[in-house]
Design a protein around this motif. Structure first.
Motif, PDB file in Angstrom:
ATOM      1  N   ALA A 228      18.311  -9.575 -33.117  1.00 52.77           N
ATOM      2  CA  ALA A 228      18.426  -8.438 -32.231  1.00 52.77           C
ATOM      3  C   ALA A 228      20.086  -8.252 -31.997  1.00 52.77           C
ATOM      4  CB  ALA A 228      17.746  -8.561 -30.835  1.00 52.77           C
ATOM      5  N   ALA A 229      20.915  -9.361 -31.897  1.00 54.85           N
ATOM      6  CA  ALA A 229      22.482  -9.265 -31.696  1.00 54.85           C
ATOM      7  C   ALA A 229      23.115  -8.700 -32.942  1.00 54.85           C
ATOM      8  CB  ALA A 229      22.836 -10.557 -31.523  1.00 54.85           C
ATOM      9  N   ASN A 230      22.448  -8.568 -34.026  1.00 53.83           N
ATOM     10  CA  ASN A 230      22.774  -8.090 -35.376  1.00 53.83           C
ATOM     11  C   ASN A 230      22.150  -6.658 -35.640  1.00 53.83           C
ATOM     12  OD1 ASN A 230      24.976 -10.023 -36.640  1.00 53.83           O
ATOM     13  ND2 ASN A 230      23.503 -11.377 -36.063  1.00 53.83           N
ATOM     14  N   GLY A 231      21.390  -6.200 -34.605  1.00 55.23           N
ATOM     15  CA  GLY A 231      21.033  -4.842 -34.742  1.00 55.23           C
ATOM     16  C   GLY A 231      19.643  -4.735 -35.644  1.00 55.23           C
ATOM     17  N   ILE A 232      19.056  -5.951 -35.426  1.00 54.88           N
ATOM     18  CA  ILE A 232      17.794  -5.930 -36.562  1.00 54.88           C
ATOM     19  C   ILE A 232      16.452  -6.285 -35.435  1.00 54.88           C
ATOM     20  CG2 ILE A 232      16.415  -7.152 -38.188  1.00 54.88           C
ATOM     21  CD1 ILE A 232      18.957  -8.090 -39.446  1.00 54.88           C
ATOM     22  N   ALA A 233      15.460  -5.472 -35.367  1.00 58.21           N
ATOM     23  CA  ALA A 233      14.310  -5.644 -34.616  1.00 58.21           C
ATOM     24  C   ALA A 233      13.454  -6.709 -35.111  1.00 58.21           C
ATOM     25  CB  ALA A 233      13.654  -4.467 -34.247  1.00 58.21           C
ATOM     26  N   SER A 234      12.587  -7.286 -34.154  1.00 54.16           N
ATOM     27  CA  SER A 234      11.780  -8.179 -34.787  1.00 54.16           C
ATOM     28  C   SER A 234      10.422  -8.373 -34.034  1.00 54.16           C
ATOM     29  CB  SER A 234      12.266  -9.689 -34.824  1.00 54.16           C
ATOM     30  OG  SER A 234      12.668 -10.283 -33.543  1.00 54.16           O
ATOM     31  N   LEU A 235       9.346  -8.429 -34.575  1.00 51.55           N
ATOM     32  CA  LEU A 235       8.002  -8.593 -33.984  1.00 51.55           C
ATOM     33  C   LEU A 235       7.567 -10.122 -34.477  1.00 51.55           C
ATOM     34  CD1 LEU A 235       5.054  -6.302 -33.647  1.00 51.55           C
ATOM     35  CD2 LEU A 235       4.687  -8.458 -34.056  1.00 51.55           C
ATOM     36  N   ARG A 236       7.201 -11.009 -33.365  1.00 51.83           N
ATOM     37  CA  ARG A 236       6.695 -12.468 -33.389  1.00 51.83           C
ATOM     38  C   ARG A 236       5.554 -12.485 -32.722  1.00 51.83           C
ATOM     39  NH1 ARG A 236      10.555 -12.829 -29.585  1.00 51.83           N
ATOM     40  NH2 ARG A 236      10.124 -14.302 -27.913  1.00 51.83           N
ATOM     41  N   PHE A 237       4.508 -13.197 -33.263  1.00 51.32           N
ATOM     42  CA  PHE A 237       3.339 -13.249 -32.563  1.00 51.32           C
ATOM     43  C   PHE A 237       2.334 -14.577 -32.664  1.00 51.32           C
ATOM     44  CE2 PHE A 237       2.849 -12.207 -37.016  1.00 51.32           C
ATOM     45  CZ  PHE A 237       1.662 -12.960 -37.403  1.00 51.32           C
ATOM     46  N   ASP A 238       1.739 -15.022 -31.470  1.00 52.63           N
ATOM     47  CA  ASP A 238       1.160 -16.153 -31.525  1.00 52.63           C
ATOM     48  C   ASP A 238      -0.271 -16.258 -32.658  1.00 52.63           C
ATOM     49  OD1 ASP A 238       2.258 -17.512 -29.547  1.00 52.63           O
ATOM     50  OD2 ASP A 238       1.000 -16.583 -28.075  1.00 52.63           O
ATOM     51  N   LYS A 239      -0.155 -17.271 -33.309  1.00 51.08           N
ATOM     52  CA  LYS A 239      -1.285 -17.409 -34.257  1.00 51.08           C
ATOM     53  C   LYS A 239      -2.651 -17.297 -33.573  1.00 51.08           C
ATOM     54  CE  LYS A 239       0.154 -21.023 -36.521  1.00 51.08           C
ATOM     55  NZ  LYS A 239       0.257 -22.216 -37.324  1.00 51.08           N
ATOM     56  N   ARG A 240      -3.649 -16.656 -34.083  1.00 49.43           N
ATOM     57  CA  ARG A 240      -4.940 -16.865 -33.484  1.00 49.43           C
ATOM     58  C   ARG A 240      -5.423 -18.173 -33.101  1.00 49.43           C
ATOM     59  NH1 ARG A 240      -9.248 -14.155 -35.775  1.00 49.43           N
ATOM     60  NH2 ARG A 240      -8.015 -12.591 -36.398  1.00 49.43           N
ATOM     61  N   GLY A 241      -5.832 -18.211 -31.673  1.00 44.70           N
ATOM     62  CA  GLY A 241      -6.426 -19.525 -31.289  1.00 44.70           C
ATOM     63  C   GLY A 241      -5.009 -20.321 -30.922  1.00 44.70           C
ATOM     64  N   ILE A 242      -4.064 -19.898 -30.657  1.00 46.43           N
ATOM     65  CA  ILE A 242      -2.480 -20.606 -30.316  1.00 46.43           C
ATOM     66  C   ILE A 242      -1.844 -19.754 -29.327  1.00 46.43           C
ATOM     67  CG2 ILE A 242      -0.584 -21.766 -31.190  1.00 46.43           C
ATOM     68  CD1 ILE A 242      -3.105 -22.912 -32.355  1.00 46.43           C
ATOM     69  N   GLY A 243      -1.392 -20.635 -28.255  1.00 42.17           N
ATOM     70  CA  GLY A 243      -0.607 -19.894 -27.141  1.00 42.17           C
ATOM     71  C   GLY A 243      -1.238 -18.953 -26.372  1.00 42.17           C
ATOM     72  N   THR A 244      -0.890 -17.654 -26.386  1.00 46.55           N
ATOM     73  CA  THR A 244      -1.389 -16.629 -25.432  1.00 46.55           C
ATOM     74  C   THR A 244      -2.696 -15.960 -26.215  1.00 46.55           C
ATOM     75  OG1 THR A 244       0.200 -15.012 -26.233  1.00 46.55           O
ATOM     76  CG2 THR A 244       0.698 -16.160 -24.028  1.00 46.55           C
ATOM     77  N   SER A 245      -2.844 -16.166 -27.472  1.00 45.95           N
ATOM     78  CA  SER A 245      -3.968 -15.742 -28.160  1.00 45.95           C
ATOM     79  C   SER A 245      -5.265 -16.716 -28.597  1.00 45.95           C
ATOM     80  CB  SER A 245      -3.021 -15.408 -29.669  1.00 45.95           C
ATOM     81  OG  SER A 245      -2.166 -14.237 -29.332  1.00 45.95           O
ATOM     82  N   THR A 246      -5.456 -17.353 -27.532  1.00 49.63           N
ATOM     83  CA  THR A 246      -6.435 -18.521 -27.815  1.00 49.63           C
ATOM     84  C   THR A 246      -7.899 -17.521 -27.921  1.00 49.63           C
ATOM     85  OG1 THR A 246      -6.554 -18.907 -25.306  1.00 49.63           O
ATOM     86  CG2 THR A 246      -5.322 -20.395 -26.389  1.00 49.63           C
ATOM     87  N   SER A 247      -7.779 -16.416 -27.022  1.00 54.48           N
ATOM     88  CA  SER A 247      -9.207 -15.738 -27.153  1.00 54.48           C
ATOM     89  C   SER A 247      -9.793 -15.155 -28.674  1.00 54.48           C
ATOM     90  CB  SER A 247      -9.047 -14.649 -26.109  1.00 54.48           C
ATOM     91  OG  SER A 247      -8.074 -13.533 -26.733  1.00 54.48           O
ATOM     92  N   ALA A 248      -8.567 -15.262 -29.209  1.00 59.73           N
ATOM     93  CA  ALA A 248      -8.809 -14.475 -30.730  1.00 59.73           C
ATOM     94  C   ALA A 248      -9.204 -15.793 -31.783  1.00 59.73           C
ATOM     95  CB  ALA A 248      -7.768 -14.038 -31.243  1.00 59.73           C
ATOM     96  N   GLY A 249      -9.350 -17.024 -31.238  1.00 56.90           N
ATOM     97  CA  GLY A 249      -9.520 -18.299 -32.152  1.00 56.90           C
ATOM     98  C   GLY A 249     -10.858 -18.461 -32.522  1.00 56.90           C
ATOM     99  N   LYS A 250     -11.116 -18.926 -33.511  1.00 56.65           N
ATOM    100  CA  LYS A 250     -12.506 -19.315 -34.049  1.00 56.65           C
ATOM    101  C   LYS A 250     -12.515 -20.940 -34.214  1.00 56.65           C
ATOM    102  CE  LYS A 250     -13.155 -15.497 -37.640  1.00 56.65           C
ATOM    103  NZ  LYS A 250     -13.236 -15.374 -39.005  1.00 56.65           N
ATOM    104  N   GLU A 251     -13.917 -21.064 -34.415  1.00 58.75           N
ATOM    105  CA  GLU A 251     -14.200 -22.518 -35.024  1.00 58.75           C
ATOM    106  C   GLU A 251     -13.319 -22.943 -36.166  1.00 58.75           C
ATOM    107  OE1 GLU A 251     -18.060 -24.016 -35.159  1.00 58.75           O
ATOM    108  OE2 GLU A 251     -18.859 -22.411 -33.622  1.00 58.75           O
ATOM    109  N   GLU A 252     -12.541 -24.004 -35.860  1.00 63.83           N
ATOM    110  CA  GLU A 252     -11.889 -24.389 -37.179  1.00 63.83           C
ATOM    111  C   GLU A 252     -12.567 -24.341 -38.435  1.00 63.83           C
ATOM    112  OE1 GLU A 252      -8.634 -27.909 -38.597  1.00 63.83           O
ATOM    113  OE2 GLU A 252      -9.462 -27.957 -36.642  1.00 63.83           O
ATOM    114  N   ALA A 253     -13.979 -24.554 -38.664  1.00 68.82           N
ATOM    115  CA  ALA A 253     -14.762 -24.772 -39.812  1.00 68.82           C
ATOM    116  C   ALA A 253     -14.915 -22.995 -40.184  1.00 68.82           C
ATOM    117  CB  ALA A 253     -16.107 -25.302 -39.543  1.00 68.82           C
ATOM    118  N   LYS A 254     -14.797 -22.161 -39.156  1.00 67.25           N
ATOM    119  CA  LYS A 254     -14.972 -20.959 -39.620  1.00 67.25           C
ATOM    120  C   LYS A 254     -13.688 -20.103 -39.862  1.00 67.25           C
ATOM    121  CE  LYS A 254     -19.509 -20.498 -37.145  1.00 67.25           C
ATOM    122  NZ  LYS A 254     -20.155 -19.884 -36.347  1.00 67.25           N
ATOM    123  N   LEU A 255     -12.759 -20.632 -39.482  1.00 72.11           N
ATOM    124  CA  LEU A 255     -11.553 -20.094 -39.756  1.00 72.11           C
ATOM    125  C   LEU A 255     -10.981 -20.033 -41.311  1.00 72.11           C
ATOM    126  CD1 LEU A 255      -8.999 -18.718 -38.352  1.00 72.11           C
ATOM    127  CD2 LEU A 255      -8.138 -21.111 -38.056  1.00 72.11           C
TER     128      LEU A 255
END
Length: 131
Positions: free
Chosen positions: A88-115
């Motif tokens: 951002a300091a160099n004029g470039i936008a970025s989008l970063r996200f939690d992987k499903r099941g991790i951090g704030t995206s735990t609700s989108a997680g699956k059982e590991e065997a089904k992932l």
């Protein structure tokens, strides 16, 4: 006393001329809706620009959140957050996200065997479509 006020006022205005105002980046919470739940992310836009390139930051292996922190060993280094801020300091936008099941995206997680690898591919495709 008048001279002191005059000098201080002059110094104040001189500092204002010498110092450039810094435009801070804008961070926005964003959400990708999936069948399993919401995947949450952050869009960081450089301040003061109307158009700019954008980077999609994908967290690495293991339980890594959008900021680059790992739940294993409670490791907090904010590497991906710092990367986004540097872009951002160099004029470039970025989008970063939690992987499903991790951090704030735990609700989108699956059982590991089904992932599946395709689940992650679909998430990235969804974020690209969002952008």
């Amino acid at each position: 006393m008048k001279h002191l006020n005059f000098i201080l006022t002059g110094l104040f205005f001189l500092c204002g001329l010498c110092c450039r105002a810094q435009v801070l980046p804008l961070e926005e919470n964003v959400v990708l809706n999936t069948k399993e739940g919401q995947i949450k992310g952050k869009l960081l836009l450089p301040g003061g620009v109307k158009t700019c390139p954008v980077v999609l930051i994908i967290a690495g292996s293991g339980p890594t959140d959008m900021d680059g922190n790992s739940a294993i060993g409670n490791l907090r280094n904010n590497s991906l957050k710092f990367l986004a801020e540097g872009l951002a300091a160099n004029g470039i936008a970025s989008l970063r996200f939690d992987k499903r099941g991790i951090g704030t995206s735990t609700s989108a997680g699956k059982e590991e065997a089904k992932l599946r690898f395709e689940d992650y591919v679909n998430d990235v495709t969804g974020w690209i479509d969002y952008l």
